[in-house]
Design an enzyme around this catalytic site. Structure first.
Site, PDB file in Angstrom:
ATOM      1  N   ASP A 146       0.538  -1.434  -0.152  1.00 19.93           N
ATOM      2  CA  ASP A 146      -0.235  -0.405  -0.578  1.00 19.93           C
ATOM      3  C   ASP A 146       0.648   1.693  -0.277  1.00 19.93           C
ATOM      4  O   ASP A 146       0.288   2.179   0.304  1.00 19.93           O
ATOM      5  CB  ASP A 146      -0.935   0.023   1.007  1.00 19.93           C
ATOM      6  CG  ASP A 146      -1.802   0.879   1.129  1.00 19.93           C
ATOM      7  OD1 ASP A 146      -1.980   1.398   0.332  1.00 19.93           O
ATOM      8  OD2 ASP A 146      -2.723   1.569   2.306  1.00 19.93           O
ATOM      9  N   CYS A 200     -20.718 -12.198  -4.938  1.00 18.07           N
ATOM     10  CA  CYS A 200     -22.140 -11.887  -4.240  1.00 18.07           C
ATOM     11  C   CYS A 200     -22.974 -11.426  -4.581  1.00 18.07           C
ATOM     12  O   CYS A 200     -24.317 -11.392  -3.497  1.00 18.07           O
ATOM     13  CB  CYS A 200     -21.113 -10.213  -4.423  1.00 18.07           C
ATOM     14  SG  CYS A 200     -19.887  -9.837  -4.189  1.00 18.07           S
ATOM     15  N   CYS A 253     -13.969   3.562   9.010  1.00 15.54           N
ATOM     16  CA  CYS A 253     -14.940   2.476   9.158  1.00 15.54           C
ATOM     17  C   CYS A 253     -15.172   0.870   9.139  1.00 15.54           C
ATOM     18  O   CYS A 253     -14.562   1.258   7.485  1.00 15.54           O
ATOM     19  CB  CYS A 253     -16.216   3.466   8.367  1.00 15.54           C
ATOM     20  SG  CYS A 253     -18.443   3.013   8.205  1.00 15.54           S
TER      21      CYS A 253
END
Length: 372
Positions: A146, A200, A253
């Protein structure tokens, strides 16, 4: 350096085994063709959905062209490492949701409560590269955690580690999404893994639960509305219209992950690095708001949270305290905490503290109005 195909297949299997020994949950291997991802990346940047993250656009299409980023690269070794603490327990999602619902609690993303993952993954990937070099001699490689323009979800998906969920995070059928990703760009012509399918289905739980409606639709995220962006990446003032929607979330979050059905399979970390430090899974907003800068730097040494600095830490908590003032009858401790920072040297902190105190005034005025 050349190897017979049989030796390369054996090496690939060995790399996967060495990765597991180093604490990675899974290793995959992908080629470097990400041309399919370029149109989506260009459209996302053109729409401004990256907000103030200028680094997302600074390298042009190098994110989708690994050989341009690291010349000589022909394969990407991708790795995932679980971060859910070892003592999380079976009901961890219920506990996290309960914390989010209590306005006094400070909600901090699970991944950020332990050691900085950049350091952990980088060190382990370097050890993996060293192990490869010890077996075959020098080879070309570069480690990423990252830390550069890398399309890590696309690469992980391409290498068979999982699929991109509708919230844009990587999902794995055996492990949900509670893991980090890292990459080793290399010039070794290793055999590649087959991509897996998406699973999904018709589920849109992550889209519906997002507090700020940052997930515009399947696989479409407007980072400018995402609470992780607002509390971590954004350096300036948090837009006022979004502050009430943030609730008590002061660093990141997890809502879209908590509601995802696949996270009932989330695996526990194999390393103690991601165990909770400083009681960050059970801290109150008032408690954390009292940390002075020295406390912040000392307590959060080695933590990913430290990267935002004390000023933005106070900014975020002030928003949480302001939101709490609209929901609690016991306002005195919160008001006292906010007033202690009302004259803070930082204009950014003062602005958010003033906003928070105004929430108390507005709530008090509303309670004082007679019934009609």
């Amino acid at each position: 350096m050349t190897f017979p195909d049989s030796n390369l297949s054996t090496l690939a299997l060995a790399i996967k085994a060495w990765g597991r020994e180093l604490g990675f949950a899974e290793i995959g291997i992908a080629d470097v063709d990400l041309s399919h991802a370029e149109p989506g990346l260009q459209a996302w940047l053109a729409a401004g959905h990256h907000g103030d993250m200028d680094y997302m656009a600074a390298h042009g299409m190098k994110r989708a062209r690994p050989p341009e980023l690291v010349p000589g690269t022909i394969r990407i070794i991708t790795a995932r490492m679980n971060y859910l603490p070892q003592d999380a327990g079976d009901e961890w999602r219920d506990r996290e949701e309960a914390r989010n619902a209590d306005p006094h609690n400070a909600a901090i993303s699970v991944y950020a409560r332990g050691r900085d993952y950049h350091k952990v993954l980088r060190a382990r990937l370097q050890q993996l590269a060293d192990r490869i070099r010890g077996e075959i001699g020098d080879f070309g490689f570069r480690v990423f955690t990252d830390s550069a323009p890398v399309l890590e979800v696309e690469l992980a998906q391409k290498s068979g580690i999982g699929w991109r969920g509708k919230h844009t995070l990587l999902l794995n059928r055996q492990a949900g999404s509670m893991f980090f990703l890292g990459e080793l760009y290399t010039d070794l012509p290793l055999p590649v893994d087959e991509p897996g399918g998406a699973h999904c289905g018709q589920c849109r739980a992550c889209i519906d639960v997002c507090p700020t409606q940052a997930i515009l639709g399947p696989y479409r995220l407007d980072a400018r509305r995402c609470i992780s962006y607002l509390t971590i990446e954004l350096k300036g003032s948090i837009p006022e219209e979004l502050r009430p929607l943030i609730g008590n979330r002061v660093y990141g979050c997890d809502d879209c992950q908590l509601v995802c059905p696949w996270n009932k399979f989330a695996e526990r970390a194999s390393l103690p690095d991601f165990d909770v430090r400083n009681g960050l899974d059970n801290a109150t907003l008032v408690e954390l708001f009292a940390w002075e800068e020295d406390d912040f730097n000392r307590r959060l040494e080695g933590s990913p949270i430290r990267r935002i600095g004390h000023e933005r830490w106070l900014r975020n908590i002030a928003v949480g305290l302001g939101n709490a003032l609209r929901q609690t009858p016991d306002a005195a401790p919160i008001v006292a905490a906010l007033q202690s920072r009302a004259n803070h040297p930082s204009e950014l902190v003062r602005e958010h503290v003033a906003w928070a105190l105004a929430q108390h005034a507005a709530a008090s005025a509303g309670q004082a109005q007679p019934d009609r």
